[in-house]
Design an enzyme around this catalytic site. Sequence first.
Site, PDB file in Angstrom:
ATOM      1  N   CYS A   2      27.301 131.468  50.391  1.00 14.10           N
ATOM      2  CA  CYS A   2      26.227 131.766  51.394  1.00 14.10           C
ATOM      3  C   CYS A   2      25.459 133.244  51.112  1.00 14.10           C
ATOM      4  O   CYS A   2      26.195 133.934  50.443  1.00 14.10           O
ATOM      5  CB  CYS A   2      26.636 131.833  52.855  1.00 14.10           C
ATOM      6  N   ARG A  27      23.235 132.172  44.000  1.00 11.18           N
ATOM      7  CA  ARG A  27      24.590 131.950  44.324  1.00 11.18           C
ATOM      8  C   ARG A  27      24.979 130.562  44.922  1.00 11.18           C
ATOM      9  O   ARG A  27      26.143 130.062  44.791  1.00 11.18           O
ATOM     10  CB  ARG A  27      24.719 133.014  45.533  1.00 11.18           C
ATOM     11  N   TRP A  73      25.813 127.545  52.189  1.00 11.41           N
ATOM     12  CA  TRP A  73      26.417 126.642  51.211  1.00 11.41           C
ATOM     13  C   TRP A  73      27.406 125.919  52.075  1.00 11.41           C
ATOM     14  O   TRP A  73      28.392 126.514  52.536  1.00 11.41           O
ATOM     15  CB  TRP A  73      27.223 127.514  50.192  1.00 11.41           C
ATOM     16  N   ASN A  99      28.315 134.694  56.954  1.00 18.05           N
ATOM     17  CA  ASN A  99      29.096 134.165  55.729  1.00 18.05           C
ATOM     18  C   ASN A  99      30.462 134.224  55.914  1.00 18.05           C
ATOM     19  O   ASN A  99      30.952 135.355  56.540  1.00 18.05           O
ATOM     20  CB  ASN A  99      28.788 135.113  54.527  1.00 18.05           C
ATOM     21  N   GLY A 100      30.983 133.095  55.663  1.00 17.39           N
ATOM     22  CA  GLY A 100      32.653 133.237  55.830  1.00 17.39           C
ATOM     23  C   GLY A 100      33.405 132.057  56.789  1.00 17.39           C
ATOM     24  O   GLY A 100      32.349 131.085  56.685  1.00 17.39           O
ATOM     25  N   GLU A 478      37.972 127.206  27.778  1.00 17.84           N
ATOM     26  CA  GLU A 478      36.497 127.750  28.180  1.00 17.84           C
ATOM     27  C   GLU A 478      35.395 127.091  27.805  1.00 17.84           C
ATOM     28  O   GLU A 478      34.407 126.849  28.623  1.00 17.84           O
ATOM     29  CB  GLU A 478      36.249 129.465  27.855  1.00 17.84           C
ATOM     30  N   LYS A 482      32.791 125.165  30.262  1.00 13.90           N
ATOM     31  CA  LYS A 482      31.403 125.510  30.239  1.00 13.90           C
ATOM     32  C   LYS A 482      30.493 124.155  29.969  1.00 13.90           C
ATOM     33  O   LYS A 482      29.743 123.797  30.907  1.00 13.90           O
ATOM     34  CB  LYS A 482      30.947 126.253  28.777  1.00 13.90           C
ATOM     35  N   GLU A 485      30.866 122.248  33.578  1.00 13.93           N
ATOM     36  CA  GLU A 485      30.353 122.639  34.627  1.00 13.93           C
ATOM     37  C   GLU A 485      29.011 122.514  34.674  1.00 13.93           C
ATOM     38  O   GLU A 485      28.162 122.273  35.679  1.00 13.93           O
ATOM     39  CB  GLU A 485      30.866 124.035  35.119  1.00 13.93           C
ATOM     40  N   HIS A 501      51.425 113.944  22.871  1.00 14.34           N
ATOM     41  CA  HIS A 501      52.097 113.720  23.915  1.00 14.34           C
ATOM     42  C   HIS A 501      51.525 113.226  25.057  1.00 14.34           C
ATOM     43  O   HIS A 501      52.055 113.252  26.313  1.00 14.34           O
ATOM     44  CB  HIS A 501      52.758 115.116  24.325  1.00 14.34           C
ATOM     45  N   LYS A 604      28.084 130.906  42.436  1.00 15.84           N
ATOM     46  CA  LYS A 604      28.275 132.218  42.075  1.00 15.84           C
ATOM     47  C   LYS A 604      29.169 132.976  43.015  1.00 15.84           C
ATOM     48  O   LYS A 604      28.727 133.118  44.010  1.00 15.84           O
ATOM     49  CB  LYS A 604      27.270 132.840  41.561  1.00 15.84           C
TER      50      LYS A 604
HETATM   51  C1  F6R Z   1      32.667 129.437  35.153  1.00 17.90           C
HETATM   52  C2  F6R Z   1      32.608 130.535  36.306  1.00 17.90           C
HETATM   53  C3  F6R Z   1      33.704 130.608  37.371  1.00 17.90           C
HETATM   54  C4  F6R Z   1      34.076 132.023  37.602  1.00 17.90           C
HETATM   55  C5  F6R Z   1      35.150 132.148  38.510  1.00 17.90           C
HETATM   56  C6  F6R Z   1      35.573 133.670  38.933  1.00 17.90           C
HETATM   57  O1  F6R Z   1      31.446 129.610  34.545  1.00 17.90           O
HETATM   58  O2  F6R Z   1      31.725 131.231  36.705  1.00 17.90           O
HETATM   59  O3  F6R Z   1      34.820 129.820  36.803  1.00 17.90           O
HETATM   60  O4  F6R Z   1      34.561 132.916  36.244  1.00 17.90           O
HETATM   61  O5  F6R Z   1      34.804 131.635  39.798  1.00 17.90           O
HETATM   62  O6  F6R Z   1      34.639 134.574  39.073  1.00 17.90           O
HETATM   63  P1  F6R Z   1      34.607 135.955  38.888  1.00 17.90           P
HETATM   64  O7  F6R Z   1      34.781 136.317  37.631  1.00 17.90           O
HETATM   65  O8  F6R Z   1      33.475 136.442  39.757  1.00 17.90           O
HETATM   66  O9  F6R Z   1      35.840 136.568  39.887  1.00 17.90           O
END
Ligand code: F6R
Length: 609
Positions: A2, A27, A73, A99-100, A478, A482, A485, A501, A604
């Site tokens: 949010c 976000r 959200w 938010n929360g 990673e 990527k 996601e 295994h 985000k």
């Molecule tokens: C993946 C991604 C998430 C963040 C995770 C931590 O591309 O963006 O996995 O890495 O939510 O976020 P931060 O770094 O903001 O604590």
Amino acid sequence: MCGIIAYTGNQTVVPILLDGLKRLEYRGYDSAGISVISRKKLKTIKSAGKLNQLEVKIDNSIASHCGIGHTRWATHGAPTDENAHPHNDSHHRFAIAHNGIIENVDALKNSLANDVIFTSETDSEVIAHLLTQQDGTLADAVRAVVSQIVGTYGLAVIDQQNPNTIVVARNGSPVLLGIGDGEMFAASDMAALIRHTNQVVHLDDGEIAELSPDGFKVMRMDASVANKKAITLNAQFAHYDRGGHPHYLYREILDQPDTVTQTLSGRLDERFSTAHLGGLNFEARDLIGIKRITILGCGSALYAGMAGAHMIETLARIPVRAEAAAEFRYRNPVIEQDTLYIVVSQSGETFDTLAALREVRRKGGFVLGIVNSVGSTIAREVDGGIYMHAGPEVSVASTKGYTSMLVCFSLLALLLGRSRDLSPQRGTSIINELKALSENIQRVLTLEPSIKKIANKYKKSSSAFFIGRTNGFPIALEGAQKLKEISYIHAEAYPASELKHGPLALVTKDTPCFVVLPNDELLQKTISSMEEINARGAPVIAVASTHNKEESTRIHKLAKAVIQVPDAGALTQPVLLGVVFQLLAYHSAVGLGRDVDQPRNLAKSVTVE
Ligand code: F6R
């Protein structure tokens, strides 16, 4: 997650709120709304879906100079018009954007009279109804209500009877005040303010602020005044722009030659062949006393931490482990005086990482932060830290943020190594390697056409594997992260040795296997794993650093495709190999027509548990 934007001043408020909401879109959200006070009336307009669905409902010229806006959200209740924020009380006097999560929502609802009618399924609406029961100023009323809340809030409130005043409050969910000229802003995120001001005040948990066009007053829960100083943030509006590219993510990938330069700037100490990290709040003596290191983070930050653990162990020979922040905080961890704790976070607001940090500090541990967002909650609560200086990261999936985390770990590994047994000669060669990093990333970016070809060839796969050994394993994690996601292709990462295994049962001719091949002492072993996969008929795509003729020939023989990055040195290989996987994920997602910058279900900065 949010987002909140609020404004009081002389300008017409609706365009400011809508622009703020647009800046918060990145976000992740599923509905949005605004409330304004116009001609002594409170007007609330909201809509499920994207902002354009809200915009068509709004008359931009509503005469109003004070209002709040929200992107939601969904947590409590589906993404509908009714559940969108802001919420009003039954008399349409107050509007709130929250938010929360309110954990004691049922008890709070029960404290209201039976005839109060709720129009949404949200936990947040109860705040608007509770406000009607309070006396005193708007700030008094908000204080009385939030003191009853068990849970988290970043809250903005307007009151039809106080038409120029906004009250905001914070507990566990960020709120920033933005100071303008004869106007005040508040938001949950700098992105919504940057167009108007870079003078900001970060509220701390338990603080309430009253905003009017003339200024602001911050108070604590006991009504005492908190003297908060504004800080000037170095962010620029241009950072929040796509820079002419189709997606933020693409821009952020391409920006990396510059962002790593910023991360390294002023931090390479060539005279003593070490790193200069001013924000650690450490004496040289303290560095020697470190016996162990625990790195904590979530998602890609955790994977960067795993790569960082290898770097530090290799250069400084200190035992290091990286752990998911949420797992750590819930297992009642033993905190040791001679262990250094490092929390890693791009946003500096990730709830689980923040909670882990607080758990360590509460038990007396020393915590360093590797954080991108200047002034964020994590940055303010750690004992010392390294700012990433990667600039704002807008796309939900982390790219330049992740890369700058790796660079920060390289610097820390160099510093810790040089405080122990790493020779000045080795220190100098690492400095040279880091100085060449920007140019080497540039070289990897020129490989884009062949990476795009591979992405298009395999984008229809329903599953993919990423494998690597020791140094290569976090890169594989990673890479898989990527791809899954943003393209929604199911992707799994395994240590190469683990394939036989179990997972090998799933390796078929339809599962592309991306093999991470840093040029290290395990290269031959990882090449053997390629044989294993090849024998099952699965297409192998090798991403390799070696330029040795013999090894390259073997790799080419076994792989359907090979992406060869510069053989730059052990410390920066994870960055270069990682950039390949960023481009692979990007082109797979674009090829499949995905919403690259706002992948489904993701947000985000995850500010809830
Ligand atoms: C993946 C991604 C998430 C963040 C995770 C931590 O591309 O963006 O996995 O890495 O939510 O976020 P931060 O770094 O903001 O604590």
